[in-house]
Design a protein around this motif. Structure first.
Motif, PDB file in Angstrom:
ATOM      1  N   VAL A 120      28.682  -3.956 -29.257  1.00 34.15           N
ATOM      2  CA  VAL A 120      27.991  -4.857 -28.330  1.00 34.15           C
ATOM      3  C   VAL A 120      26.951  -4.081 -27.522  1.00 34.15           C
ATOM      4  N   ARG A 121      27.293  -2.880 -27.060  1.00 33.53           N
ATOM      5  CA  ARG A 121      26.363  -2.048 -26.299  1.00 33.53           C
ATOM      6  C   ARG A 121      25.162  -1.666 -27.160  1.00 33.53           C
ATOM      7  N   VAL A 163      23.933  -3.305 -29.791  1.00 29.45           N
ATOM      8  CA  VAL A 163      23.113  -4.494 -30.026  1.00 29.45           C
ATOM      9  C   VAL A 163      22.311  -4.849 -28.766  1.00 29.45           C
ATOM     10  N   ASN A 164      22.941  -4.775 -27.611  1.00 30.47           N
ATOM     11  CA  ASN A 164      22.236  -5.061 -26.357  1.00 30.47           C
ATOM     12  C   ASN A 164      21.102  -4.068 -26.122  1.00 30.47           C
ATOM     13  N   GLN A 165      21.351  -2.793 -26.374  1.00 29.88           N
ATOM     14  CA  GLN A 165      20.309  -1.788 -26.200  1.00 29.88           C
ATOM     15  C   GLN A 165      19.157  -2.013 -27.172  1.00 29.88           C
ATOM     16  N   GLY A 199      18.262  -4.778 -28.616  1.00 26.61           N
ATOM     17  CA  GLY A 199      17.546  -5.996 -28.215  1.00 26.61           C
ATOM     18  C   GLY A 199      16.660  -5.766 -27.006  1.00 26.61           C
ATOM     19  N   GLY A 200      17.182  -5.087 -26.019  1.00 21.37           N
ATOM     20  CA  GLY A 200      16.397  -4.804 -24.809  1.00 21.37           C
ATOM     21  C   GLY A 200      15.205  -3.901 -25.093  1.00 21.37           C
ATOM     22  N   ALA A 247      17.170  -7.351 -17.935  1.00 19.19           N
ATOM     23  CA  ALA A 247      17.955  -6.947 -19.111  1.00 19.19           C
ATOM     24  C   ALA A 247      18.047  -5.429 -19.200  1.00 19.19           C
ATOM     25  N   ILE A 301      21.286  -2.884 -19.248  1.00 17.10           N
ATOM     26  CA  ILE A 301      21.473  -1.896 -20.311  1.00 17.10           C
ATOM     27  C   ILE A 301      21.618  -0.498 -19.716  1.00 17.10           C
ATOM     28  N   THR A 344      25.045   0.663 -18.535  1.00 17.44           N
ATOM     29  CA  THR A 344      26.051   1.093 -19.515  1.00 17.44           C
ATOM     30  C   THR A 344      25.574   2.281 -20.342  1.00 17.44           C
TER      31      THR A 344
END
Length: 133
Positions: A5-6, A8-10, A12-13, A41, A45, A48
């Motif tokens: 999840v981290r 994918v979030n990174q 994406g951001g 966003a 990011i 984390t």
């Protein structure tokens, strides 16, 4: 799962920040809204991120803010007009942009397109227009 999840979030951001830095925004409002959303966003990011990732993400956020902030003042602002009744796009364009008569027909077309008007003689309020300068 948390690492995935981290990641994918990174990704994406970072992708959103890079896209926004090179984007061709239509209005100042659009640019500022995109900048605010992506900075929020990026803040999440960065919260984390590891010690090695943080400086890179912070530099990317700084570059995004600078790029969008430099482009935004050159863009037109979006203004919303609440008129009591429908009016022709050409008359509205003349009222707003009449100081540059050669641009009035193009601005009338812009008003029709921006407001998804069915017929240029009846632009129904509320009306969104671009304000230049």
């Amino acid at each position: 799962r948390a690492a995935w999840v981290r990641l994918v979030n990174q990704a994406g951001g970072i992708g959103a920040a890079k896209a926004a830095a090179g984007a061709d925004f239509t209005t100042r409002d659009e640019a500022i809204e995109a900048r605010s959303a992506i900075v929020a966003a990026m803040d999440a990011i960065e919260g984390t991120a590891s010690a090695a990732e943080y400086p890179v993400l912070a530099a990317l956020r700084t570059a995004l803010v600078r790029a969008v902030s430099a482009a935004a003042p050159r863009l037109p602002r979006l203004m919303r007009l609440d008129r009591p009744q429908p009016l022709p796009a050409l008359a509205l364009a003349w009222e707003l942009y009449g100081d540059a008569p050669a641009s009035v027909p193009a601005r009338a077309d812009e008003i029709v397109a921006r407001n998804r008007t069915r017929h240029p003689l009846f632009v129904v309020p509320p009306i969104e227009v671009l304000v230049y300068g």
